[in-house]
Design an enzyme around this catalytic site. Sequence first.
Site, PDB file in Angstrom:
ATOM      1  N   LYS A 196      32.219  33.864 146.476  1.00 27.65           N
ATOM      2  CA  LYS A 196      31.447  32.760 146.078  1.00 27.65           C
ATOM      3  C   LYS A 196      31.110  32.992 144.807  1.00 27.65           C
ATOM      4  CE  LYS A 196      27.146  31.869 146.085  1.00 27.65           C
ATOM      5  NZ  LYS A 196      27.013  31.174 144.694  1.00 27.65           N
ATOM      6  N   GLY A 248      23.731  40.586 141.520  1.00 30.33           N
ATOM      7  CA  GLY A 248      22.804  39.515 141.393  1.00 30.33           C
ATOM      8  C   GLY A 248      21.136  39.932 141.137  1.00 30.33           C
ATOM      9  N   SER A 249      20.261  39.334 141.625  1.00 30.82           N
ATOM     10  CA  SER A 249      19.117  39.735 141.573  1.00 30.82           C
ATOM     11  C   SER A 249      18.522  40.561 142.749  1.00 30.82           C
ATOM     12  CB  SER A 249      18.067  38.429 141.279  1.00 30.82           C
ATOM     13  OG  SER A 249      18.235  37.772 142.645  1.00 30.82           O
ATOM     14  N   GLU A 251      16.020  40.751 144.119  1.00 27.39           N
ATOM     15  CA  GLU A 251      15.267  39.815 145.141  1.00 27.39           C
ATOM     16  C   GLU A 251      16.313  39.679 146.286  1.00 27.39           C
ATOM     17  OE1 GLU A 251      13.612  36.236 143.585  1.00 27.39           O
ATOM     18  OE2 GLU A 251      12.891  35.618 145.562  1.00 27.39           O
ATOM     19  N   GLY A 253      19.183  40.324 146.568  1.00 26.26           N
ATOM     20  CA  GLY A 253      19.874  41.645 147.183  1.00 26.26           C
ATOM     21  C   GLY A 253      19.027  42.363 148.317  1.00 26.26           C
ATOM     22  N   GLU A 270      24.802  45.286 143.720  1.00 27.37           N
ATOM     23  CA  GLU A 270      24.542  45.811 142.312  1.00 27.37           C
ATOM     24  C   GLU A 270      23.402  44.851 141.845  1.00 27.37           C
ATOM     25  OE1 GLU A 270      24.354  45.680 138.611  1.00 27.37           O
ATOM     26  OE2 GLU A 270      26.392  44.887 138.268  1.00 27.37           O
ATOM     27  N   CYS A 304      23.086  42.982 133.381  1.00 29.46           N
ATOM     28  CA  CYS A 304      22.239  43.685 134.356  1.00 29.46           C
ATOM     29  C   CYS A 304      21.811  44.947 133.560  1.00 29.46           C
ATOM     30  CB  CYS A 304      22.862  43.996 135.608  1.00 29.46           C
ATOM     31  SG  CYS A 304      24.636  44.587 135.460  1.00 29.46           S
ATOM     32  N   GLU A 401      12.570  42.329 134.775  1.00 28.29           N
ATOM     33  CA  GLU A 401      13.857  42.229 133.985  1.00 28.29           C
ATOM     34  C   GLU A 401      13.649  40.697 133.252  1.00 28.29           C
ATOM     35  OE1 GLU A 401      17.206  41.549 136.730  1.00 28.29           O
ATOM     36  OE2 GLU A 401      18.392  42.873 135.287  1.00 28.29           O
TER      37      GLU A 401
HETATM   38  P1  NAI Z   1      20.591  35.283 141.944  1.00 29.47           P
HETATM   39  O1  NAI Z   1      20.602  36.594 142.457  1.00 29.47           O
HETATM   40  O2  NAI Z   1      19.933  34.281 142.681  1.00 29.47           O
HETATM   41  O3  NAI Z   1      22.123  34.866 141.947  1.00 29.47           O
HETATM   42  C1  NAI Z   1      23.243  35.592 142.178  1.00 29.47           C
HETATM   43  C2  NAI Z   1      24.276  34.957 143.190  1.00 29.47           C
HETATM   44  O4  NAI Z   1      23.612  35.063 144.438  1.00 29.47           O
HETATM   45  C3  NAI Z   1      24.718  33.600 143.048  1.00 29.47           C
HETATM   46  O5  NAI Z   1      26.093  33.407 143.480  1.00 29.47           O
HETATM   47  C4  NAI Z   1      23.836  32.924 143.835  1.00 29.47           C
HETATM   48  O6  NAI Z   1      24.379  31.664 144.166  1.00 29.47           O
HETATM   49  C5  NAI Z   1      23.594  34.129 145.006  1.00 29.47           C
HETATM   50  N1  NAI Z   1      22.509  33.909 145.998  1.00 29.47           N
HETATM   51  C6  NAI Z   1      21.542  33.308 145.662  1.00 29.47           C
HETATM   52  N2  NAI Z   1      20.672  33.545 146.712  1.00 29.47           N
HETATM   53  C7  NAI Z   1      21.444  33.790 147.683  1.00 29.47           C
HETATM   54  C8  NAI Z   1      21.055  34.229 149.180  1.00 29.47           C
HETATM   55  N3  NAI Z   1      19.858  33.875 149.763  1.00 29.47           N
HETATM   56  N4  NAI Z   1      22.043  34.744 149.872  1.00 29.47           N
HETATM   57  C9  NAI Z   1      23.187  35.073 149.158  1.00 29.47           C
HETATM   58  N5  NAI Z   1      23.624  34.590 147.920  1.00 29.47           N
HETATM   59  C10 NAI Z   1      22.576  34.222 147.281  1.00 29.47           C
HETATM   60  O7  NAI Z   1      20.307  35.323 140.508  1.00 29.47           O
HETATM   61  P2  NAI Z   1      19.818  33.955 139.855  1.00 29.47           P
HETATM   62  O8  NAI Z   1      19.073  33.283 140.466  1.00 29.47           O
HETATM   63  O9  NAI Z   1      21.031  33.216 139.210  1.00 29.47           O
HETATM   64  O10 NAI Z   1      19.029  34.703 138.364  1.00 29.47           O
HETATM   65  C11 NAI Z   1      17.721  35.239 138.795  1.00 29.47           C
HETATM   66  C12 NAI Z   1      17.447  36.472 137.890  1.00 29.47           C
HETATM   67  O11 NAI Z   1      18.244  37.510 138.563  1.00 29.47           O
HETATM   68  C13 NAI Z   1      17.849  36.934 136.458  1.00 29.47           C
HETATM   69  O12 NAI Z   1      16.723  36.499 135.654  1.00 29.47           O
HETATM   70  C14 NAI Z   1      18.177  38.128 136.381  1.00 29.47           C
HETATM   71  O13 NAI Z   1      16.917  38.946 136.227  1.00 29.47           O
HETATM   72  C15 NAI Z   1      18.927  38.472 137.973  1.00 29.47           C
HETATM   73  N6  NAI Z   1      20.011  38.554 137.835  1.00 29.47           N
HETATM   74  C16 NAI Z   1      20.774  39.621 137.817  1.00 29.47           C
HETATM   75  C17 NAI Z   1      22.093  39.730 137.708  1.00 29.47           C
HETATM   76  C18 NAI Z   1      22.906  41.060 137.553  1.00 29.47           C
HETATM   77  O14 NAI Z   1      23.660  41.323 136.956  1.00 29.47           O
HETATM   78  N7  NAI Z   1      22.188  42.236 137.968  1.00 29.47           N
HETATM   79  C19 NAI Z   1      22.950  38.611 137.596  1.00 29.47           C
HETATM   80  C20 NAI Z   1      22.177  37.566 137.618  1.00 29.47           C
HETATM   81  C21 NAI Z   1      20.939  37.488 137.807  1.00 29.47           C
END
Ligand code: NAI
Length: 810
Positions: A196, A248-249, A251, A253, A270, A304, A401
């Site tokens: 996804k 992803g975030s 939170e 994770g 990650e 990240c 972050e």
């Molecule tokens: P996010 O963690 O919500 O999104 C990343 C992925 O997870 C997306 O594909 C999203 O659809 C999916 N996702 C969201 N909620 C989920 C859930 N409950 N269960 C399973 N999958 C879910 O990140 P977002 O909202 O796009 O960005 C918010 C903050 O997260 C950013 O400002 C940044 O600080 C951090 N982030 C960190 C990343 C990294 O590479 N470590 C990448 C993206 C965001």
Amino acid sequence: MNHPTGISEIFETMEYGPAPETDQPVLEWLARHGGAFGLYVGGRWVPGEDGRGFDVINPATRAKLTRVVQAGAADVSAAVVAARAALPGWAGLSGHARARHLYALARAVQKHSRLLAVLESLDNGKSIRETRDIDIPLVARHFYHHAGWAQLLETEFAGYGPAGVVGQIIPWNFPLLMVAWKVAPALAAGCTIVLKPAEFTPLTALAFAELAHEAGLPPGVLNVITGDGETGKLLVEHPDVDKIAFTGSTEVGRHIRQATAGTGKKLSLELGGKSPFIVFEDADLDSVVEGVVDAIWFNQGQVCCAGSRLLVQEGVAAPLIDKLRARMEKLRVGSPLDKAVDMGAIVAPVQLERIRGLVEKGVEEGAQMWQPSWACPTDGYFYPPTLFTDVAPAATIAQVEIFGPVLVSMTFRTPTEAVALANNTPFGLAASVWTENINLALDIAPKIKAGVVWVNCTNLFDAAAGFGGYRESGFGREGGREGMWEYLKPTWELETTGMRDAGGGMGEAAEVSGATHPASPIPHPDSPLPAIDRTPKLFIGGKQVRPDQAYSRRIVGPPPGGRTVGEVGEGNRKDIRNAVEAAHAAAGWAQATGHLRAQVLYYIAENLAPRQAEFAARIDAMTGGGVDAARREVDAAIARLFTYAAWADKWDGAVHHTPVRGVTLAMNEPIGVVGVACPDDHPLLGFVSLVAPLVATGNTVVVIPSEPAPLSATDLYSVLETSDVPAGVINIVTGATDALAQILAEHLDVDGVWYGGAAGGKAVELASAGNMKRTWVAHRRDWLDPRQGEGREFLRRATQVKNIWIPYGE
Ligand code: NAI
């Protein structure tokens, strides 16, 4: 008007001309798809079951690019069913056959690299220079590298098989690169996939699905479903998924850790970071400035592992900040398709707002904010490079972050202070160290809690080197040999438990407090043993100490009869806290040489051997398994101690062949303080099997011995006391396994928990989400079988890999 005459003058006054990349081929490609995409499931493009969808926007222009499906429960299930159906065929192929497929994918990416680069730029807002020169070449490299692992799988990963159907959820900051990081190792290992992409940036994943289809990847091996977090959640919670890989975030994770707790699903996370960029006063400041540009303004800081905390040694802080401001003034923010642009657009309005909000907070909290004099374009979501000085280490902007082009700087005086500042964060993804003194760099690198350390460089990635975090930046690695393990399982485990162990809840953990009803301290009158004249205490900080509460629990032998064989102290929360403190105080064990650790383990074995009969009698009294079986257990425990003594100086890291002029050192580092809940059965062997690999690799441990049969562990105190085990390296707290394990799992100063108890480990995995500690549920195995009870899997779990990149040459 004065015309410049000298070449340098002409150079200085020259304006940038536009150098636009055409978006025409991509717009045509989008148009060919009729302005909307379906889901790629079972080798076919299908519409979403309930017709829901959303628009995909170009963040640099706010123009709509296309529309994609919001996959619902039925869609997720269909994708999982397709992946499950494809699994036997794909896993059954030879490594060589899968290598051919991966090679074909690498070629497909290369053949369409420009289309992918432009599409990525339009979808994400990142500059074409980066997508063309960094993202897409790394994608191809990843597939080539993993074609190699597929080819070598049978020999290099003998005894392992594919983890099964994997659900992969990726973010928007490196959309296609994250596809590659996830898909390539999974395919190489023989897994099938439901992927996804992030809702902001689904397009290159869809394009990749199309390329994979054309390249002949069998139907169902890769399924791509679009949607937001709801879709991700459905995938995480789907019962027929064997492994979740997420970037992803932190939170989200954490939610995923909780949602998968006790399900037996493998998990790699990650997550976020707040990575330090440390500059010592002997660093080459001009290189440092370019390094900072790459660290925090690459990809608009939406990285990240961005070097978002600049830590500068006091003496060079002022000149460095001056140089940085001068450089920032010259950075160019604009259309991502302009090849002369340094920074493109922020991915979405919500992210832009988040950056703005945090910058405001920084100003409110008293830090000095600086931005270049020029203005950003207003037709998309742009944000200028931003520098904060006078930042307090505890300020919001120093801890949270920001995920944008915002750098916060702080100063330090000594290397020790630099390390303390660097580690002053719950994260641990990456770090960058700048100094011309290699001794200093290599002294600092191991002290920083981060999965990647770049020396005099930053943001270097390669398929051959593992990438991933320490602490709350998650666990697991992507890339290299270390990344392959995330998609493999021992064959014996696959044979005995199927693809996945359904696990079970730990159940209601009994509260360990004064309310606990201790067993009677009176020995059973029929006891055949000599009168019990003392209750073993706990073993904390190298000393035998009384439990906090003066309660003991009676240890009863097997039925029939159930005679009292002894008593142990009833440990509680305070005892665990003391044990954790003692384990921390013994952190120097991590620096002890492998040779020394081996000596200590051999010595334990040596001191245990002459007491074989005594230990065997005790095991038999507690378990009723017979003296012969008990003797075999003691012998196996001694052999196991030898095994890990042998490994202690051989659990080598690696030097990865990454395409830099230099070396990338992959070092196995201990996790830290690890809690161990021993299995109920095999009271001595279970204890040794879990404790020895952790201790051999430099961890310090707090161990809860077998609940029904703890006396083999308490008998061990005297062996430990005479075997040169430094105080605090092994701490033992007896009592109720699940209640004590729960306390360990909740403890924020515990870095990992290994759970071998009977309840399945759900509660431990749930509670571990607090600080994202590494957990391992190591129950239900034949401890006597060396294939299941010892070896590399234990060593891998006991360590985490730090990759240190050291370029060389003047
Ligand atoms: P996010 O963690 O919500 O999104 C990343 C992925 O997870 C997306 O594909 C999203 O659809 C999916 N996702 C969201 N909620 C989920 C859930 N409950 N269960 C399973 N999958 C879910 O990140 P977002 O909202 O796009 O960005 C918010 C903050 O997260 C950013 O400002 C940044 O600080 C951090 N982030 C960190 C990343 C990294 O590479 N470590 C990448 C993206 C965001």
